[in-house]
Design an enzyme around this catalytic site. Sequence first.
Site, mmCIF file in Angstrom:
data_model
loop_
_atom_site.group_PDB
_atom_site.id
_atom_site.type_symbol
_atom_site.label_atom_id
_atom_site.label_comp_id
_atom_site.label_asym_id
_atom_site.label_seq_id
_atom_site.Cartn_x
_atom_site.Cartn_y
_atom_site.Cartn_z
ATOM 1 N N LYS A 107 0.812 -1.222 0.000
ATOM 2 C CA LYS A 107 0.000 0.000 0.000
ATOM 3 C C LYS A 107 0.843 1.270 0.000
ATOM 4 C CE LYS A 107 -4.149 -2.019 2.025
ATOM 5 N NZ LYS A 107 -3.648 -3.390 2.342
HETATM 6 C C1 PLP Z 1 -4.322 -4.539 1.785
HETATM 7 C C2 PLP Z 1 -3.584 -5.831 1.689
HETATM 8 C C3 PLP Z 1 -4.023 -6.900 0.859
HETATM 9 C C4 PLP Z 1 -5.301 -6.827 0.068
HETATM 10 O O1 PLP Z 1 -5.242 -5.877 -0.972
HETATM 11 P P1 PLP Z 1 -6.604 -5.346 -1.646
HETATM 12 O O2 PLP Z 1 -6.174 -4.287 -2.575
HETATM 13 O O3 PLP Z 1 -7.427 -4.806 -0.515
HETATM 14 O O4 PLP Z 1 -7.254 -6.499 -2.305
HETATM 15 C C5 PLP Z 1 -3.236 -8.035 0.789
HETATM 16 N N1 PLP Z 1 -2.104 -8.157 1.503
HETATM 17 C C6 PLP Z 1 -1.656 -7.169 2.312
HETATM 18 C C7 PLP Z 1 -0.410 -7.382 3.088
HETATM 19 C C8 PLP Z 1 -2.367 -5.974 2.448
HETATM 20 O O5 PLP Z 1 -1.922 -5.022 3.276
#
Ligand code: PLP
Length: 448
Positions: A107
């Site tokens: 993210k």
């Molecule tokens: C947010 C997250 C996900 C999921 O991603 P999405 O875009 O919400 O599908 C998977 N793994 C980790 C470590 C995350 O922080």
Amino acid sequence: MNYYSTNKQAPLATLHKAVVKGLAEDRGLYMPEHIKHLDKGFFDRIGQLSFQETAYAVADAFFGEDVEADALRKIVYDTLSFDCPVKPVTDNIYSLELFHGPTLAFKDVGARFMARLLQYFIRQDGLHEQVNVLVATSGDTGSAVANGFLGVEGIHVYVLYPKGKVSHIQESQFTTLGQNITAIEVDGTFDDCQALVKSAFMDKELNSSMKLTSANSINVARFLPQAFYYFYAYSQMKAMGKANQLVVCVPSGNFGNITAALFGHAMGLPIKRFIAANNANDIFYQYLKTGNYTPKASRQTIANAMDVGAPSNFARILDLYKNSHRQIASLISGATYTDDQIIKAMADCYQQHGYILDPHGACGYQALADQLKQGETGVFCETAHPAKFNETVEKATHADVPIPGRLAAFMKGKKQSVPMRRDFESFKLWLLGSQAQAGHPTETGGSV
Ligand SMILES: *Cc1c(COP(=O)(O)O)cnc(C)c1O
């Protein structure tokens, strides 16, 4: 370029409005009116381009009409100050490591890009007033947003988190930063934090005295830049001569990351098919199987960033394929794993191939191991550094998972947070008070 709402009941928005507002007036998600196809020449030479060069070409296709070229290039280059290497795990399964950013999870890219783009629009408006970002977190979103916005002039971030309910590693990533980041420790649950943020956005008095915005993952500036990852993955696979029948597998929760990948596909990125890997929260898996979308309350699992019972970006996927279940199911397959299966995947992968997975990446790896066909090559996203989940990972693999220096540095920092009751009036009074101090909110050094 204009953006329309997936609910089709709101006026078209400029990129500027879509980024500042996040959600459309009809509560739908913004979608770009056009998706530009990148030309064959670009894909022919992509194997020779750097991550930044590749990403800039993609960013230009999305945002080039609305952001000056020099500014956009700076935003992209500033966002991608780290690598996302593809690493071989088996003969035909590769890990796309998306955890080399500041908080060691994927993210980071969307959060940083959004911070920079928001700053660009604030400057364009000639706003001298501080813009305030409110974000509720159950752990990882708060750290990505806080670090993405850290030091970005003109913007102050308030991270609301539930007291005693986030891990020490997670908490240290947003409570030790200082500067323009204020952590608010709410005596309640994650839902209480989210309710406080929602009430704040709806409160007239608050909104007339301070400029509030959200950094929610549904924001176009947060999810679209994740498409960079997939172009760069393709570029690395192509450079190795392995890009022919590429299957991309994305561990999914709110489905923002895989939606960005699907945008890449719509722009001409030669990916044969996709797999959305779920933990026990199998809403999308069931949709693929039955054609019915039935959101449920989320279930707690060891891959907790994917504990989502009503994936917010599902609306975007439906919109991309004009509600055609047939089309969606022919391009995307599903997979779902229980905690026991995730633990087994981590153990097996480490024993057989010496590669340490985190619980989210483990779903991605296992889905490829289970579903890859003859002649295909698979790439799964390793969405977080295993050290962020070191207890679970060490228990499953019996491997030592050293804490990277960057994470250790956070954990040594001094915690600063503002204790807050969970009632809205206290929060509102405090926010107004902090605003009265001319953008220098009080920082109380909380006890650890
Ligand atoms: C947010 C997250 C996900 C999921 O991603 P999405 O875009 O919400 O599908 C998977 N793994 C980790 C470590 C995350 O922080």
